[in-house]
Scaffold this active site. Structure first.
Site, PDB file in Angstrom:
ATOM      1  N   GLU A  90      83.482   1.256  87.001  1.00 28.98           N
ATOM      2  CA  GLU A  90      82.548   1.102  88.125  1.00 28.98           C
ATOM      3  C   GLU A  90      81.107   1.180  87.619  1.00 28.98           C
ATOM      4  OE1 GLU A  90      81.681   0.312  90.905  1.00 28.98           O
ATOM      5  OE2 GLU A  90      82.955   0.913  92.541  1.00 28.98           O
ATOM      6  N   ASP A  91      80.189   0.613  88.398  1.00 29.68           N
ATOM      7  CA  ASP A  91      78.768   0.765  88.075  1.00 29.68           C
ATOM      8  C   ASP A  91      78.253   2.124  88.527  1.00 29.68           C
ATOM      9  OD1 ASP A  91      79.036   0.153  90.774  1.00 29.68           O
ATOM     10  OD2 ASP A  91      77.600  -1.499  90.776  1.00 29.68           O
ATOM     11  N   ASP A 143      78.847   6.566  94.667  1.00 28.82           N
ATOM     12  CA  ASP A 143      77.865   7.164  95.573  1.00 28.82           C
ATOM     13  C   ASP A 143      78.615   7.970  96.643  1.00 28.82           C
ATOM     14  OD1 ASP A 143      75.719   7.724  97.202  1.00 28.82           O
ATOM     15  OD2 ASP A 143      75.226   5.664  97.699  1.00 28.82           O
ATOM     16  N   LYS A 168      76.394   9.519  91.558  1.00 28.70           N
ATOM     17  CA  LYS A 168      75.415  10.113  92.489  1.00 28.70           C
ATOM     18  C   LYS A 168      76.158  11.170  93.288  1.00 28.70           C
ATOM     19  CE  LYS A 168      72.878   6.295  94.273  1.00 28.70           C
ATOM     20  NZ  LYS A 168      72.465   5.590  95.503  1.00 28.70           N
ATOM     21  N   PHE A 171      67.908   5.008  95.135  1.00 24.46           N
ATOM     22  CA  PHE A 171      68.474   3.668  95.026  1.00 24.46           C
ATOM     23  C   PHE A 171      68.115   3.078  93.660  1.00 24.46           C
ATOM     24  CE2 PHE A 171      68.762  -0.910  95.641  1.00 24.46           C
ATOM     25  CZ  PHE A 171      70.060  -0.970  96.137  1.00 24.46           C
ATOM     26  N   ASP A 211      72.274  -4.407  91.715  1.00 24.17           N
ATOM     27  CA  ASP A 211      71.348  -5.332  92.383  1.00 24.17           C
ATOM     28  C   ASP A 211      70.602  -4.714  93.558  1.00 24.17           C
ATOM     29  OD1 ASP A 211      73.674  -5.214  94.147  1.00 24.17           O
ATOM     30  OD2 ASP A 211      72.717  -6.870  95.208  1.00 24.17           O
ATOM     31  N   ARG A 231      69.985  -7.673  88.661  1.00 22.05           N
ATOM     32  CA  ARG A 231      71.180  -7.327  87.877  1.00 22.05           C
ATOM     33  C   ARG A 231      70.927  -7.503  86.383  1.00 22.05           C
ATOM     34  NH1 ARG A 231      75.557  -6.704  91.337  1.00 22.05           N
ATOM     35  NH2 ARG A 231      75.614  -8.032  93.169  1.00 22.05           N
TER      36      ARG A 231
HETATM   37  P1  5GP Z   1      80.083   4.038  97.424  1.00 22.17           P
HETATM   38  O1  5GP Z   1      81.233   3.395  98.138  1.00 22.17           O
HETATM   39  O2  5GP Z   1      80.498   5.061  96.411  1.00 22.17           O
HETATM   40  O3  5GP Z   1      79.068   4.578  98.397  1.00 22.17           O
HETATM   41  O4  5GP Z   1      79.279   2.916  96.703  1.00 22.17           O
HETATM   42  C1  5GP Z   1      79.775   2.201  95.656  1.00 22.17           C
HETATM   43  C2  5GP Z   1      79.124   0.861  95.522  1.00 22.17           C
HETATM   44  O5  5GP Z   1      77.892   0.789  96.277  1.00 22.17           O
HETATM   45  C3  5GP Z   1      78.749   0.631  94.099  1.00 22.17           C
HETATM   46  O6  5GP Z   1      79.788  -0.023  93.408  1.00 22.17           O
HETATM   47  C4  5GP Z   1      77.484  -0.210  94.216  1.00 22.17           C
HETATM   48  O7  5GP Z   1      77.854  -1.569  94.307  1.00 22.17           O
HETATM   49  C5  5GP Z   1      76.874   0.227  95.521  1.00 22.17           C
HETATM   50  N1  5GP Z   1      75.811   1.227  95.315  1.00 22.17           N
HETATM   51  C6  5GP Z   1      75.854   2.553  95.543  1.00 22.17           C
HETATM   52  N2  5GP Z   1      74.677   3.135  95.233  1.00 22.17           N
HETATM   53  C7  5GP Z   1      73.876   2.149  94.794  1.00 22.17           C
HETATM   54  C8  5GP Z   1      72.529   2.117  94.287  1.00 22.17           C
HETATM   55  O8  5GP Z   1      71.797   3.109  94.176  1.00 22.17           O
HETATM   56  N3  5GP Z   1      72.068   0.897  93.913  1.00 22.17           N
HETATM   57  C9  5GP Z   1      72.792  -0.240  94.009  1.00 22.17           C
HETATM   58  N4  5GP Z   1      72.218  -1.367  93.606  1.00 22.17           N
HETATM   59  N5  5GP Z   1      74.066  -0.246  94.453  1.00 22.17           N
HETATM   60  C10 5GP Z   1      74.596   0.942  94.843  1.00 22.17           C
END
Ligand code: 5GP
Length: 176
Positions: A99-100, A103, A131, A152, A159, A165
């Site tokens: 994963e990137d 959050d 995070k 963020f 992105d 990206r």
């Molecule tokens: P989650 O479901 O854990 O809230 O979020 C996961 C996905 O949300 C990540 O794979 C990413 O694509 C996007 N995401 C979460 N936080 C960020 C952020 O700070 N910046 C960006 N660009 N994408 C985020």
């Protein structure tokens, strides 16, 4: 697009060094067992490439999946959908998801459930960024590149409205 500033947080060199450490650790933990890597597109492709180069095994296979959880802005919409699916079967495989960023934890826990439903023997998660403060679901990645504050971020695959990206580093996007 509103006014913004870009604040560099993690350099490309730091990410490469961390990917090497993580790759070595993953290889050790898998002890020669086959690893089926699933890279979550589009955000994790750059880090995914760094990571797999540093997992020294000839037992690695690769696939990718594209999910959608953000509505193209900075907030998650909470609903996780598969936009582009896997090509290979995961049944019986030890899967390592790359994963990137984790959050709220919603996306990755939905994906983990999805892969287990398809019969994956195990599902582990390596994320470039974590995070922890944003967490809404009880989820801990197995391998974390960097812990970051609840802000963020863009770059190195991540992105904002499909842009940035290509930045060769991770940066905080500060809206003015
Ligand atoms: P989650 O479901 O854990 O809230 O979020 C996961 C996905 O949300 C990540 O794979 C990413 O694509 C996007 N995401 C979460 N936080 C960020 C952020 O700070 N910046 C960006 N660009 N994408 C985020």
């Amino acid at each position: 697009m509103s006014d913004y500033k870009i604040k560099k947080l993690i350099s490309g060199d730091e990410i490469q060094i961390r990917a090497k450490e993580m790759g070595r650790k993953i290889a050790g933990d898998f002890e020669g067992r086959p690893i089926h890597v699933v890279v979550v597109q589009l955000g994790a492709w750059m880090f995914g490439a760094d990571l797999i180069k540093n997992i020294p095994t000839n037992q690695l296979t690769l696939d990718s999946i594209q999910l959608s959880s953000y509505k193209g802005d900075t907030e998650s919409c909470g609903l996780v959908t598969v936009v582009r699916d896997l090509v290979r079967r995961v049944k019986g495989q030890d899967v390592l998801v790359v994963e990137d960023i984790v959050d709220t934890g919603r996306t990755i826990s939905e994906l983990q459930k999805n892969l287990k439903r398809r019969g994956a023997a195990s599902v582990q998660v390596a994320t470039m960024l974590n995070k922890q403060d944003g967490r809404e679901i009880d989820f801990e990645p197995d391998y974390v590149g960097f812990e970051i504050q609840d802000c963020f971020v863009i770059g190195y695959g991540l992105d904002y409205q499909e842009r940035f990206r290509n930045l060769p580093y991770v940066a905080e996007m500060v809206f003015c």
